[in-house]
Design a protein around this motif. Sequence first.
Motif, PDB file in Angstrom:
ATOM      1  N   ARG A 444       0.841  -1.200   0.000  1.00 21.13           N
ATOM      2  CA  ARG A 444       0.000   0.000   0.000  1.00 21.13           C
ATOM      3  C   ARG A 444       0.875   1.248   0.000  1.00 21.13           C
ATOM      4  N   GLU A 445       2.073   1.116   0.558  1.00 19.17           N
ATOM      5  CA  GLU A 445       2.996   2.250   0.640  1.00 19.17           C
ATOM      6  C   GLU A 445       4.144   2.145  -0.352  1.00 19.17           C
ATOM      7  N   SER A 446       4.308   1.008  -1.002  1.00 20.22           N
ATOM      8  CA  SER A 446       5.484   0.787  -1.842  1.00 20.22           C
ATOM      9  C   SER A 446       5.131  -0.149  -2.986  1.00 20.22           C
ATOM     10  N   ASP A 447       5.867  -0.010  -4.093  1.00 19.12           N
ATOM     11  CA  ASP A 447       5.698  -0.923  -5.217  1.00 19.12           C
ATOM     12  C   ASP A 447       6.627  -2.126  -5.112  1.00 19.12           C
ATOM     13  N   ALA A 448       7.372  -2.222  -4.030  1.00 18.71           N
ATOM     14  CA  ALA A 448       8.354  -3.292  -3.877  1.00 18.71           C
ATOM     15  C   ALA A 448       7.654  -4.637  -3.706  1.00 18.71           C
ATOM     16  N   PRO A 449       8.277  -5.702  -4.188  1.00 20.18           N
ATOM     17  CA  PRO A 449       7.668  -7.028  -4.072  1.00 20.18           C
ATOM     18  C   PRO A 449       7.760  -7.580  -2.657  1.00 20.18           C
ATOM     19  N   ALA A 450       7.057  -8.671  -2.443  1.00 17.78           N
ATOM     20  CA  ALA A 450       7.069  -9.341  -1.147  1.00 17.78           C
ATOM     21  C   ALA A 450       7.227 -10.835  -1.370  1.00 17.78           C
ATOM     22  N   TYR A 451       7.861 -11.474  -0.391  1.00 12.03           N
ATOM     23  CA  TYR A 451       8.123 -12.905  -0.454  1.00 12.03           C
ATOM     24  C   TYR A 451       7.795 -13.516   0.902  1.00 12.03           C
ATOM     25  N   ALA A 452       7.515 -14.809   0.895  1.00 11.98           N
ATOM     26  CA  ALA A 452       7.317 -15.543   2.149  1.00 11.98           C
ATOM     27  C   ALA A 452       8.043 -16.866   2.032  1.00 11.98           C
ATOM     28  N   LEU A 453       8.728 -17.263   3.091  1.00 10.10           N
ATOM     29  CA  LEU A 453       9.401 -18.558   3.159  1.00 10.10           C
ATOM     30  C   LEU A 453       8.696 -19.383   4.223  1.00 10.10           C
ATOM     31  N   LEU A 454       7.990 -20.425   3.790  1.00  8.62           N
ATOM     32  CA  LEU A 454       7.161 -21.219   4.693  1.00  8.62           C
ATOM     33  C   LEU A 454       7.492 -22.696   4.571  1.00  8.62           C
TER      34      LEU A 454
END
Length: 573
Positions: A444-454
Amino acid sequence: MNPSTALARVLVDELARCGLVEAVVAPGSRSTPLALALVAHPGIRVHVRVDERSASFLALGLARASRRPVAVVCTSGTAAANFHPAVMEADESGVPLLVLTADRPPELRGTGANQTVDQIGLYGGAVRMFTEVGTPDPAPGMVAYWRSLTCRAWAAALGGRPGPVHLNVAFRDPLTPDQTAGDGSTWTAPLDGRPDGRPWISRPGPHDEPAPYVLPDVERGVIVCGDGDYDPVPFLALSELTGWPLLAEPTSNARRAGAISTYRQLLAAPGFADAHTPELVVSVGRPNLSRQVLAYLRRAARHVVVTAASVGDARASLPDDFSDPARTATDVVAAVAPPAGVGGRAPERTAWSLSWERAEDAARRVVDGVLDAEETLSEPRLARDLVAQPAAGALLFAGASMPIRDLDATMHARCGVRLVGNRGVSGIDGTVSTAIGAALAHQRESDAPAYALLGDLALLHDQNGLIIGPGEPRPDLAIVVVNNDGGGIFSGLEQAGHPDFERVFGTPHGVSMERVAAVADLPYTRVEWATDLPKALLGEGLRIVEVRTTRAGSAALRRRLQDAVDAAVAHQG
Protein backbone atom coordinates in the motif's frame (compact mmCIF):
# COMPACT_ATOMS: atom_id res chain seq x y z
CA MET A 1 -32.12 5.10 11.78
CA ASN A 2 -32.34 2.00 13.96
CA PRO A 3 -30.10 1.75 17.05
CA SER A 4 -27.85 -1.02 15.73
CA THR A 5 -27.05 0.89 12.57
CA ALA A 6 -26.48 4.06 14.58
CA LEU A 7 -23.97 2.37 16.89
CA ALA A 8 -22.08 0.71 14.05
CA ARG A 9 -21.82 3.90 11.99
CA VAL A 10 -20.59 5.92 14.94
CA LEU A 11 -17.96 3.34 15.89
CA VAL A 12 -16.66 3.09 12.33
CA ASP A 13 -16.66 6.84 11.80
CA GLU A 14 -14.74 7.44 15.01
CA LEU A 15 -12.23 4.70 14.18
CA ALA A 16 -11.60 6.37 10.83
CA ARG A 17 -11.10 9.71 12.59
CA CYS A 18 -8.52 8.04 14.82
CA GLY A 19 -6.67 6.72 11.78
CA LEU A 20 -8.18 3.37 10.76
CA VAL A 21 -7.55 2.63 7.08
CA GLU A 22 -7.76 -1.20 6.95
CA ALA A 23 -10.41 -3.62 8.22
CA VAL A 24 -11.07 -7.33 7.77
CA VAL A 25 -14.57 -8.77 7.86
CA ALA A 26 -15.63 -12.39 8.28
CA PRO A 27 -19.25 -12.68 7.11
CA GLY A 28 -22.03 -13.34 9.59
CA SER A 29 -25.51 -12.17 10.45
CA ARG A 30 -25.14 -10.57 13.89
CA SER A 31 -22.17 -8.45 12.71
CA THR A 32 -24.16 -7.05 9.77
CA PRO A 33 -24.30 -3.44 11.10
CA LEU A 34 -20.50 -3.27 11.48
CA ALA A 35 -19.82 -4.92 8.12
CA LEU A 36 -22.13 -2.55 6.26
CA ALA A 37 -20.74 0.51 8.05
CA LEU A 38 -17.17 -0.49 7.17
CA VAL A 39 -17.76 -1.17 3.47
CA ALA A 40 -19.68 2.12 3.20
CA HIS A 41 -16.82 4.22 4.61
CA PRO A 42 -14.72 5.74 1.80
CA GLY A 43 -11.55 5.97 3.86
CA ILE A 44 -11.32 2.32 4.90
CA ARG A 45 -10.12 -0.54 2.71
CA VAL A 46 -12.09 -3.66 3.61
CA HIS A 47 -10.94 -7.25 3.13
CA VAL A 48 -13.44 -10.12 3.35
CA ARG A 49 -12.49 -13.68 4.30
CA VAL A 50 -14.77 -16.68 4.82
CA ASP A 51 -12.63 -18.18 7.61
CA GLU A 52 -12.43 -16.23 10.89
CA ARG A 53 -9.00 -17.59 11.76
CA SER A 54 -7.62 -16.52 8.38
CA ALA A 55 -9.39 -13.17 8.73
CA SER A 56 -7.78 -12.45 12.09
CA PHE A 57 -4.28 -13.41 10.93
CA LEU A 58 -4.76 -11.32 7.79
CA ALA A 59 -5.54 -8.37 10.07
CA LEU A 60 -2.48 -9.24 12.15
CA GLY A 61 -0.26 -9.15 9.06
CA LEU A 62 -1.75 -5.84 7.93
CA ALA A 63 -1.16 -4.33 11.37
CA ARG A 64 2.33 -5.75 11.75
CA ALA A 65 3.57 -4.37 8.44
CA SER A 66 1.76 -1.01 8.64
CA ARG A 67 2.48 -0.45 12.36
CA ARG A 68 -1.04 0.87 12.91
CA PRO A 69 -4.23 -0.71 14.29
CA VAL A 70 -6.38 -2.82 11.98
CA ALA A 71 -9.96 -3.81 12.79
CA VAL A 72 -11.24 -7.37 12.42
CA VAL A 73 -14.96 -8.12 12.67
CA CYS A 74 -16.94 -11.32 13.19
CA THR A 75 -20.34 -12.54 14.23
CA SER A 76 -21.12 -14.21 17.57
CA GLY A 77 -20.38 -17.74 18.75
CA THR A 78 -17.42 -19.87 17.66
CA ALA A 79 -16.50 -17.17 15.13
CA ALA A 80 -15.10 -15.08 17.98
CA ALA A 81 -13.23 -18.09 19.39
CA ASN A 82 -11.43 -18.53 16.07
CA PHE A 83 -9.83 -15.11 16.57
CA HIS A 84 -8.06 -16.28 19.73
CA PRO A 85 -4.76 -17.55 18.20
CA ALA A 86 -4.22 -14.27 16.36
CA VAL A 87 -5.08 -12.31 19.51
CA MET A 88 -2.46 -14.30 21.41
CA GLU A 89 0.16 -13.61 18.73
CA ALA A 90 -0.72 -9.90 18.70
CA ASP A 91 -0.41 -9.80 22.48
CA GLU A 92 3.01 -11.45 22.64
CA SER A 93 4.48 -9.62 19.65
CA GLY A 94 2.99 -6.22 20.46
CA VAL A 95 0.86 -5.75 17.33
CA PRO A 96 -2.09 -3.31 17.54
CA LEU A 97 -5.32 -5.12 16.69
CA LEU A 98 -8.93 -3.99 17.14
CA VAL A 99 -11.10 -7.06 17.67
CA LEU A 100 -14.79 -6.26 17.19
CA THR A 101 -17.00 -9.23 18.02
CA ALA A 102 -20.73 -8.98 17.50
CA ASP A 103 -22.89 -10.55 20.18
CA ARG A 104 -26.48 -11.36 21.06
CA PRO A 105 -28.15 -8.87 23.40
CA PRO A 106 -28.34 -9.75 27.12
CA GLU A 107 -31.92 -11.03 26.96
CA LEU A 108 -30.80 -13.88 24.63
CA ARG A 109 -27.75 -14.95 26.60
CA GLY A 110 -27.94 -18.04 28.78
CA THR A 111 -31.21 -19.08 27.18
CA GLY A 112 -30.01 -21.59 24.61
CA ALA A 113 -30.48 -19.03 21.83
CA ASN A 114 -28.77 -20.03 18.61
CA GLN A 115 -25.10 -19.13 18.13
CA THR A 116 -24.78 -17.63 21.61
CA VAL A 117 -21.78 -18.22 23.85
CA ASP A 118 -20.21 -16.31 26.71
CA GLN A 119 -18.01 -13.73 24.97
CA ILE A 120 -17.36 -11.56 28.04
CA GLY A 121 -13.61 -11.43 28.58
CA LEU A 122 -13.22 -14.16 25.97
CA TYR A 123 -9.50 -13.49 25.39
CA GLY A 124 -8.59 -13.11 29.05
CA GLY A 125 -5.34 -11.28 29.76
CA ALA A 126 -4.24 -11.35 26.12
CA VAL A 127 -5.89 -7.99 25.40
CA ARG A 128 -4.82 -4.54 26.51
CA MET A 129 -8.47 -3.56 27.03
CA PHE A 130 -11.84 -5.30 27.00
CA THR A 131 -15.20 -3.54 26.99
CA GLU A 132 -18.71 -4.89 26.77
CA VAL A 133 -20.05 -2.01 24.70
CA GLY A 134 -23.65 -2.67 25.65
CA THR A 135 -26.82 -2.48 23.61
CA PRO A 136 -27.45 0.67 21.55
CA ASP A 137 -30.36 2.12 23.51
CA PRO A 138 -31.61 5.58 22.49
CA ALA A 139 -30.63 7.30 25.72
CA PRO A 140 -28.95 10.68 26.32
CA GLY A 141 -25.15 10.68 26.07
CA MET A 142 -24.81 7.46 24.08
CA VAL A 143 -23.02 9.05 21.11
CA ALA A 144 -20.45 10.67 23.39
CA TYR A 145 -19.99 7.31 25.14
CA TRP A 146 -19.45 5.43 21.88
CA ARG A 147 -17.02 7.96 20.46
CA SER A 148 -14.98 8.38 23.63
CA LEU A 149 -14.85 4.60 24.09
CA THR A 150 -13.57 4.20 20.52
CA CYS A 151 -10.80 6.72 21.16
CA ARG A 152 -9.83 4.91 24.36
CA ALA A 153 -9.70 1.59 22.51
CA TRP A 154 -7.50 3.10 19.80
CA ALA A 155 -5.14 4.55 22.40
CA ALA A 156 -5.00 1.24 24.30
CA ALA A 157 -4.03 -0.61 21.11
CA LEU A 158 -1.18 1.87 20.58
CA GLY A 159 -0.20 2.27 24.23
CA GLY A 160 3.21 1.93 25.83
CA ARG A 161 3.21 -1.61 24.48
CA PRO A 162 0.91 -2.00 21.45
CA GLY A 163 -1.43 -4.97 21.36
CA PRO A 164 -4.97 -6.22 20.82
CA VAL A 165 -8.13 -4.58 22.15
CA HIS A 166 -11.49 -6.35 22.34
CA LEU A 167 -14.84 -4.60 21.99
CA ASN A 168 -17.85 -6.91 22.34
CA VAL A 169 -20.79 -5.23 20.61
CA ALA A 170 -24.33 -6.45 21.27
CA PHE A 171 -26.82 -5.80 18.48
CA ARG A 172 -30.58 -6.18 18.58
CA ASP A 173 -32.75 -6.64 15.50
CA PRO A 174 -33.19 -5.00 13.09
CA LEU A 175 -29.62 -5.40 11.87
CA THR A 176 -29.89 -3.68 8.47
CA PRO A 177 -30.75 -0.04 7.69
CA ASP A 178 -33.58 -0.97 5.32
CA GLN A 179 -35.61 -2.76 8.02
CA THR A 180 -36.56 0.34 10.00
CA ALA A 181 -39.53 1.62 8.06
CA GLY A 182 -42.66 1.49 10.15
CA ASP A 183 -41.07 -0.39 13.07
CA GLY A 184 -41.12 2.59 15.42
CA SER A 185 -37.39 2.19 16.17
CA THR A 186 -35.65 5.50 15.49
CA TRP A 187 -32.52 7.31 16.56
CA THR A 188 -33.19 10.95 17.12
CA ALA A 189 -29.95 12.24 18.71
CA PRO A 190 -27.28 13.74 16.39
CA LEU A 191 -24.61 11.19 15.50
CA ASP A 192 -22.00 13.73 14.41
CA GLY A 193 -18.44 13.71 15.72
CA ARG A 194 -16.11 16.64 16.31
CA PRO A 195 -15.81 19.33 13.64
CA ASP A 196 -13.23 19.07 10.84
CA GLY A 197 -12.95 15.28 11.12
CA ARG A 198 -11.12 15.40 14.45
CA PRO A 199 -11.32 12.43 16.81
CA TRP A 200 -13.54 12.80 19.87
CA ILE A 201 -10.49 12.80 22.16
CA SER A 202 -7.34 14.49 20.91
CA ARG A 203 -4.10 13.47 22.60
CA PRO A 204 -0.93 15.51 23.12
CA GLY A 205 2.24 14.77 21.20
CA PRO A 206 4.58 11.96 22.15
CA HIS A 207 6.15 11.87 25.55
CA ASP A 208 9.67 13.15 25.96
CA GLU A 209 12.22 10.47 25.23
CA PRO A 210 13.68 8.98 28.40
CA ALA A 211 17.19 9.85 29.47
CA PRO A 212 19.45 7.03 28.24
CA TYR A 213 21.37 4.81 30.61
CA VAL A 214 25.11 5.29 30.15
CA LEU A 215 26.72 1.88 29.76
CA PRO A 216 29.88 0.91 31.63
CA ASP A 217 33.15 1.09 29.71
CA VAL A 218 34.18 -2.56 29.30
CA GLU A 219 36.02 -4.35 26.53
CA ARG A 220 34.15 -7.66 26.48
CA GLY A 221 30.66 -6.41 25.67
CA VAL A 222 28.10 -8.04 23.36
CA ILE A 223 24.89 -6.64 21.83
CA VAL A 224 22.02 -9.06 21.19
CA CYS A 225 19.13 -7.90 18.98
CA GLY A 226 16.14 -10.19 19.23
CA ASP A 227 12.83 -10.16 17.38
CA GLY A 228 10.86 -6.93 17.55
CA ASP A 229 9.71 -3.85 15.71
CA TYR A 230 12.18 -1.30 17.05
CA ASP A 231 14.77 0.94 15.46
CA PRO A 232 18.00 -1.10 15.14
CA VAL A 233 20.17 1.88 14.13
CA PRO A 234 21.16 2.94 17.70
CA PHE A 235 22.39 -0.58 18.43
CA LEU A 236 24.35 -0.78 15.18
CA ALA A 237 25.94 2.56 16.08
CA LEU A 238 26.69 1.31 19.59
CA SER A 239 28.45 -1.72 18.12
CA GLU A 240 30.49 0.45 15.78
CA LEU A 241 31.54 2.86 18.54
CA THR A 242 32.46 0.25 21.14
CA GLY A 243 33.66 -2.66 19.03
CA TRP A 244 31.19 -4.95 20.79
CA PRO A 245 29.95 -7.68 18.44
CA LEU A 246 26.30 -7.48 17.42
CA LEU A 247 24.32 -10.74 17.28
CA ALA A 248 21.09 -10.11 15.39
CA GLU A 249 18.13 -12.40 14.80
CA PRO A 250 16.68 -11.99 11.27
CA THR A 251 13.42 -10.34 12.37
CA SER A 252 15.30 -7.75 14.43
CA ASN A 253 16.26 -6.22 11.06
CA ALA A 254 19.61 -5.41 12.64
CA ARG A 255 21.69 -7.93 10.69
CA ARG A 256 23.40 -5.29 8.64
CA ALA A 257 27.02 -4.51 7.82
CA GLY A 258 29.22 -5.33 10.79
CA ALA A 259 26.84 -7.79 12.47
CA ILE A 260 28.01 -11.33 13.24
CA SER A 261 25.99 -13.46 10.82
CA THR A 262 27.28 -16.86 12.00
CA TYR A 263 26.83 -16.38 15.75
CA ARG A 264 24.46 -19.35 15.94
CA GLN A 265 27.17 -21.80 14.85
CA LEU A 266 29.98 -19.96 16.63
CA LEU A 267 28.27 -20.17 20.01
CA ALA A 268 27.65 -23.89 19.42
CA ALA A 269 31.28 -24.57 18.53
CA PRO A 270 33.20 -26.38 21.31
CA GLY A 271 35.19 -23.96 23.39
CA PHE A 272 34.14 -20.80 21.58
CA ALA A 273 31.63 -19.59 24.17
CA ASP A 274 34.08 -20.48 26.97
CA ALA A 275 36.78 -18.37 25.32
CA HIS A 276 34.37 -15.49 24.68
CA THR A 277 32.63 -15.05 28.02
CA PRO A 278 31.23 -11.48 28.08
CA GLU A 279 31.51 -8.98 30.87
CA LEU A 280 28.35 -7.26 29.68
CA VAL A 281 25.45 -8.11 27.38
CA VAL A 282 23.05 -5.47 26.09
CA SER A 283 19.87 -7.01 24.68
CA VAL A 284 16.82 -5.56 22.96
CA GLY A 285 13.70 -7.24 21.63
CA ARG A 286 12.92 -10.91 22.22
CA PRO A 287 16.14 -12.96 22.01
CA ASN A 288 14.55 -16.41 22.07
CA LEU A 289 15.20 -17.95 18.66
CA SER A 290 18.22 -20.10 19.51
CA ARG A 291 19.28 -22.16 22.50
CA GLN A 292 22.83 -20.97 21.88
CA VAL A 293 21.99 -17.33 22.62
CA LEU A 294 19.95 -18.21 25.68
CA ALA A 295 22.87 -20.24 27.05
CA TYR A 296 25.25 -17.39 26.22
CA LEU A 297 23.16 -14.87 28.14
CA ARG A 298 23.69 -16.95 31.27
CA ARG A 299 27.45 -16.42 30.99
CA ALA A 300 27.32 -12.64 31.32
CA ALA A 301 28.13 -11.05 34.66
CA ARG A 302 25.84 -8.17 33.76
CA HIS A 303 22.85 -8.12 31.42
CA VAL A 304 21.25 -4.78 30.49
CA VAL A 305 17.81 -5.19 28.88
CA VAL A 306 16.54 -2.29 26.76
CA THR A 307 12.76 -1.94 26.59
CA ALA A 308 12.84 -0.23 23.20
CA ALA A 309 9.55 1.22 22.00
CA SER A 310 8.04 0.13 18.72
CA VAL A 311 8.95 2.06 15.62
CA GLY A 312 6.52 4.94 15.21
CA ASP A 313 5.78 5.11 18.95
CA ALA A 314 8.10 7.56 20.67
CA ARG A 315 7.02 6.41 24.11
CA ALA A 316 9.26 3.95 25.89
CA SER A 317 7.80 0.59 26.79
CA LEU A 318 6.52 0.15 30.31
CA PRO A 319 9.25 -0.63 32.86
CA ASP A 320 7.77 -4.06 33.64
CA ASP A 321 7.46 -4.97 29.96
CA PHE A 322 10.74 -6.55 28.96
CA SER A 323 12.03 -9.80 27.54
CA ASP A 324 14.26 -11.91 29.79
CA PRO A 325 13.70 -15.58 28.85
CA ALA A 326 16.95 -16.71 30.50
CA ARG A 327 16.17 -14.81 33.75
CA THR A 328 19.58 -13.12 33.63
CA ALA A 329 18.62 -9.42 33.51
CA THR A 330 20.50 -7.27 36.02
CA ASP A 331 19.35 -3.88 34.70
CA VAL A 332 16.22 -2.85 32.77
CA VAL A 333 16.35 0.53 31.04
CA ALA A 334 14.35 2.42 28.41
CA ALA A 335 17.37 3.49 26.33
CA VAL A 336 21.15 3.24 26.40
CA ALA A 337 24.08 5.50 25.56
CA PRO A 338 27.69 4.49 24.83
CA PRO A 339 30.16 4.55 27.70
CA ALA A 340 31.31 8.01 28.69
CA GLY A 341 33.94 9.34 26.31
CA VAL A 342 33.43 6.65 23.65
CA GLY A 343 31.52 8.95 21.34
CA GLY A 344 34.46 11.33 21.11
CA ARG A 345 37.05 8.83 19.96
CA ALA A 346 37.62 6.57 16.98
CA PRO A 347 35.66 3.31 16.82
CA GLU A 348 37.21 0.63 18.99
CA ARG A 349 39.11 -2.32 17.52
CA THR A 350 40.24 -4.35 20.50
CA ALA A 351 41.52 -7.89 20.83
CA TRP A 352 37.94 -8.81 21.75
CA SER A 353 36.36 -7.33 18.64
CA LEU A 354 39.11 -8.63 16.35
CA SER A 355 38.64 -12.15 17.72
CA TRP A 356 34.94 -12.06 16.85
CA GLU A 357 35.67 -10.65 13.38
CA ARG A 358 38.22 -13.39 12.61
CA ALA A 359 35.79 -16.06 13.78
CA GLU A 360 33.00 -14.55 11.66
CA ASP A 361 35.20 -14.49 8.55
CA ALA A 362 36.28 -18.10 9.03
CA ALA A 363 32.77 -19.36 9.79
CA ARG A 364 31.22 -17.42 6.93
CA ARG A 365 33.64 -18.93 4.43
CA VAL A 366 32.98 -22.51 5.48
CA VAL A 367 29.22 -22.09 5.74
CA ASP A 368 29.05 -20.68 2.21
CA GLY A 369 31.47 -23.33 1.00
CA VAL A 370 29.33 -26.19 2.28
CA LEU A 371 26.14 -24.63 0.87
CA ASP A 372 27.68 -23.94 -2.54
CA ALA A 373 29.21 -27.41 -2.87
CA GLU A 374 26.00 -28.80 -4.37
CA GLU A 375 23.75 -27.18 -6.93
CA THR A 376 20.64 -28.88 -5.60
CA LEU A 377 18.59 -26.35 -3.67
CA SER A 378 18.76 -27.37 0.00
CA GLU A 379 16.71 -25.81 2.80
CA PRO A 380 19.61 -23.82 4.32
CA ARG A 381 20.79 -22.64 0.89
CA LEU A 382 17.27 -21.64 -0.09
CA ALA A 383 17.03 -19.45 3.01
CA ARG A 384 20.40 -17.82 2.35
CA ASP A 385 19.80 -17.25 -1.37
CA LEU A 386 16.17 -16.11 -1.02
CA VAL A 387 16.95 -13.26 1.39
CA ALA A 388 19.89 -12.20 -0.81
CA GLN A 389 17.77 -11.91 -3.99
CA PRO A 390 15.35 -9.01 -3.50
CA ALA A 391 16.25 -5.43 -4.29
CA ALA A 392 16.07 -2.81 -1.57
CA GLY A 393 12.59 -2.14 -0.26
CA ALA A 394 11.29 -5.70 -0.44
CA LEU A 395 9.50 -7.57 2.35
CA LEU A 396 10.25 -11.14 3.42
CA PHE A 397 7.90 -12.99 5.76
CA ALA A 398 9.58 -15.89 7.57
CA GLY A 399 7.56 -18.85 8.77
CA ALA A 400 8.11 -20.42 12.17
CA SER A 401 9.96 -23.69 12.80
CA MET A 402 12.82 -24.26 10.32
CA PRO A 403 12.47 -21.34 7.84
CA ILE A 404 13.32 -18.67 10.43
CA ARG A 405 16.07 -20.86 11.90
CA ASP A 406 17.64 -21.52 8.52
CA LEU A 407 17.61 -17.77 7.87
CA ASP A 408 19.26 -17.23 11.24
CA ALA A 409 21.94 -19.81 10.46
CA THR A 410 22.80 -18.83 6.88
CA MET A 411 21.71 -15.26 6.14
CA HIS A 412 24.45 -12.78 5.25
CA ALA A 413 24.38 -9.31 6.75
CA ARG A 414 22.49 -7.03 4.37
CA CYS A 415 20.35 -3.90 4.24
CA GLY A 416 17.19 -3.09 2.38
CA VAL A 417 14.94 -6.09 3.05
CA ARG A 418 12.44 -5.95 5.87
CA LEU A 419 11.98 -9.31 7.60
CA VAL A 420 8.87 -10.06 9.65
CA GLY A 421 7.32 -13.17 11.14
CA ASN A 422 4.97 -14.40 13.83
CA ARG A 423 7.59 -14.65 16.55
CA GLY A 424 5.33 -13.72 19.48
CA VAL A 425 3.96 -17.21 20.04
CA SER A 426 5.88 -18.79 17.13
CA GLY A 427 2.93 -20.89 15.97
CA ILE A 428 2.42 -22.08 12.42
CA ASP A 429 -1.31 -21.30 12.38
CA GLY A 430 -2.43 -18.38 10.24
CA THR A 431 0.97 -18.09 8.57
CA VAL A 432 -0.30 -17.75 5.00
CA SER A 433 -2.89 -15.15 6.00
CA THR A 434 -0.37 -13.13 8.01
CA ALA A 435 2.07 -13.11 5.10
CA ILE A 436 -0.66 -11.94 2.72
CA GLY A 437 -1.73 -9.21 5.14
CA ALA A 438 1.86 -8.04 5.59
CA ALA A 439 2.36 -7.93 1.82
CA LEU A 440 -0.89 -5.98 1.27
CA ALA A 441 0.09 -3.37 3.87
CA HIS A 442 3.66 -3.17 2.58
CA GLN A 443 2.52 -2.62 -0.99
CA ARG A 444 0.00 0.00 0.00
CA GLU A 445 3.00 2.25 0.64
CA SER A 446 5.48 0.79 -1.84
CA ASP A 447 5.70 -0.92 -5.22
CA ALA A 448 8.35 -3.29 -3.88
CA PRO A 449 7.67 -7.03 -4.07
CA ALA A 450 7.07 -9.34 -1.15
CA TYR A 451 8.12 -12.91 -0.45
CA ALA A 452 7.32 -15.54 2.15
CA LEU A 453 9.40 -18.56 3.16
CA LEU A 454 7.16 -21.22 4.69
CA GLY A 455 7.22 -24.89 5.55
CA ASP A 456 4.77 -27.35 4.05
CA LEU A 457 2.85 -27.92 7.29
CA ALA A 458 2.43 -24.18 7.79
CA LEU A 459 0.94 -23.83 4.31
CA LEU A 460 -1.38 -26.80 4.77
CA HIS A 461 -2.42 -25.50 8.20
CA ASP A 462 -3.66 -22.26 6.61
CA GLN A 463 -4.73 -23.25 3.10
CA ASN A 464 -7.87 -21.16 3.57
CA GLY A 465 -5.65 -18.09 3.57
CA LEU A 466 -5.10 -18.65 -0.16
CA ILE A 467 -8.83 -18.46 -0.91
CA ILE A 468 -9.42 -14.83 -1.84
CA GLY A 469 -12.71 -13.87 -3.44
CA PRO A 470 -13.01 -11.98 -6.74
CA GLY A 471 -12.62 -8.25 -6.35
CA GLU A 472 -10.70 -8.54 -3.07
CA PRO A 473 -7.31 -6.81 -2.82
CA ARG A 474 -4.48 -9.19 -3.72
CA PRO A 475 -0.79 -8.78 -3.01
CA ASP A 476 2.24 -9.29 -5.20
CA LEU A 477 3.58 -12.16 -3.09
CA ALA A 478 5.69 -15.18 -3.96
CA ILE A 479 5.13 -17.89 -1.32
CA VAL A 480 8.18 -20.13 -1.35
CA VAL A 481 7.33 -23.45 0.29
CA VAL A 482 9.82 -26.01 1.55
CA ASN A 483 8.08 -29.36 1.13
CA ASN A 484 9.86 -32.10 3.09
CA ASP A 485 6.64 -34.06 3.63
CA GLY A 486 6.21 -33.31 7.31
CA GLY A 487 7.60 -31.60 10.37
CA GLY A 488 11.26 -31.00 9.64
CA ILE A 489 12.09 -29.23 12.90
CA PHE A 490 11.67 -32.44 14.90
CA SER A 491 14.39 -34.24 12.91
CA GLY A 492 17.03 -32.26 14.77
CA LEU A 493 15.57 -32.80 18.24
CA GLU A 494 15.79 -35.65 20.70
CA GLN A 495 12.44 -37.08 19.57
CA ALA A 496 14.04 -38.19 16.30
CA GLY A 497 15.22 -41.47 17.82
CA HIS A 498 11.82 -42.64 19.05
CA PRO A 499 10.36 -45.69 17.25
CA ASP A 500 7.05 -43.87 16.67
CA PHE A 501 8.79 -40.70 15.46
CA GLU A 502 7.60 -40.76 11.86
CA ARG A 503 3.93 -41.07 12.68
CA VAL A 504 3.73 -38.81 15.75
CA PHE A 505 6.30 -36.13 14.91
CA GLY A 506 7.27 -36.53 11.25
CA THR A 507 3.57 -36.47 10.24
CA PRO A 508 4.02 -37.20 6.51
CA HIS A 509 1.13 -35.92 4.39
CA GLY A 510 2.03 -36.78 0.78
CA VAL A 511 0.55 -33.54 -0.59
CA SER A 512 2.18 -31.70 -3.48
CA MET A 513 2.02 -27.91 -3.29
CA GLU A 514 0.94 -28.00 -6.93
CA ARG A 515 -2.36 -29.49 -5.81
CA VAL A 516 -2.77 -26.77 -3.18
CA ALA A 517 -2.06 -24.10 -5.80
CA ALA A 518 -4.61 -25.67 -8.15
CA VAL A 519 -7.35 -25.53 -5.52
CA ALA A 520 -6.72 -21.80 -5.06
CA ASP A 521 -6.21 -21.26 -8.81
CA LEU A 522 -2.73 -19.83 -8.29
CA PRO A 523 0.38 -19.96 -10.51
CA TYR A 524 2.81 -22.69 -9.46
CA THR A 525 6.52 -23.32 -10.03
CA ARG A 526 8.76 -26.07 -8.76
CA VAL A 527 12.48 -25.35 -8.30
CA GLU A 528 15.20 -27.97 -7.96
CA TRP A 529 18.44 -26.18 -8.80
CA ALA A 530 19.83 -23.17 -6.96
CA THR A 531 20.61 -21.35 -10.19
CA ASP A 532 16.92 -21.47 -11.15
CA LEU A 533 15.68 -19.67 -8.03
CA PRO A 534 15.97 -16.06 -9.35
CA LYS A 535 13.88 -16.92 -12.41
CA ALA A 536 11.30 -18.79 -10.33
CA LEU A 537 10.77 -15.76 -8.12
CA LEU A 538 9.80 -13.57 -11.07
CA GLY A 539 6.14 -12.90 -11.65
CA GLU A 540 3.24 -10.88 -10.35
CA GLY A 541 0.38 -11.47 -7.98
CA LEU A 542 -0.04 -14.26 -5.48
CA ARG A 543 1.90 -17.38 -6.51
CA ILE A 544 3.48 -20.52 -5.08
CA VAL A 545 7.06 -21.71 -5.55
CA GLU A 546 7.79 -25.21 -4.25
CA VAL A 547 11.17 -26.63 -3.24
CA ARG A 548 11.13 -30.33 -2.38
CA THR A 549 13.66 -31.66 0.11
CA THR A 550 14.03 -34.56 2.52
CA ARG A 551 13.95 -34.13 6.28
CA ALA A 552 16.83 -36.53 6.87
CA GLY A 553 19.00 -34.90 4.21
CA SER A 554 18.35 -31.41 5.58
CA ALA A 555 19.17 -32.47 9.14
CA ALA A 556 22.43 -34.04 7.93
CA LEU A 557 23.36 -30.87 6.03
CA ARG A 558 22.80 -28.73 9.11
CA ARG A 559 25.10 -31.04 11.06
CA ARG A 560 27.75 -30.70 8.34
CA LEU A 561 27.49 -26.92 8.56
CA GLN A 562 28.08 -27.03 12.30
CA ASP A 563 30.95 -29.51 11.90
CA ALA A 564 32.59 -27.22 9.35
CA VAL A 565 32.35 -24.22 11.70
CA ASP A 566 33.64 -26.32 14.60
CA ALA A 567 36.71 -27.24 12.54
CA ALA A 568 37.28 -23.67 11.37
CA VAL A 569 37.14 -22.33 14.93
CA ALA A 570 39.44 -25.08 16.21
CA HIS A 571 41.92 -24.33 13.43
CA GLN A 572 42.01 -20.70 14.54
CA GLY A 573 42.99 -21.83 18.00
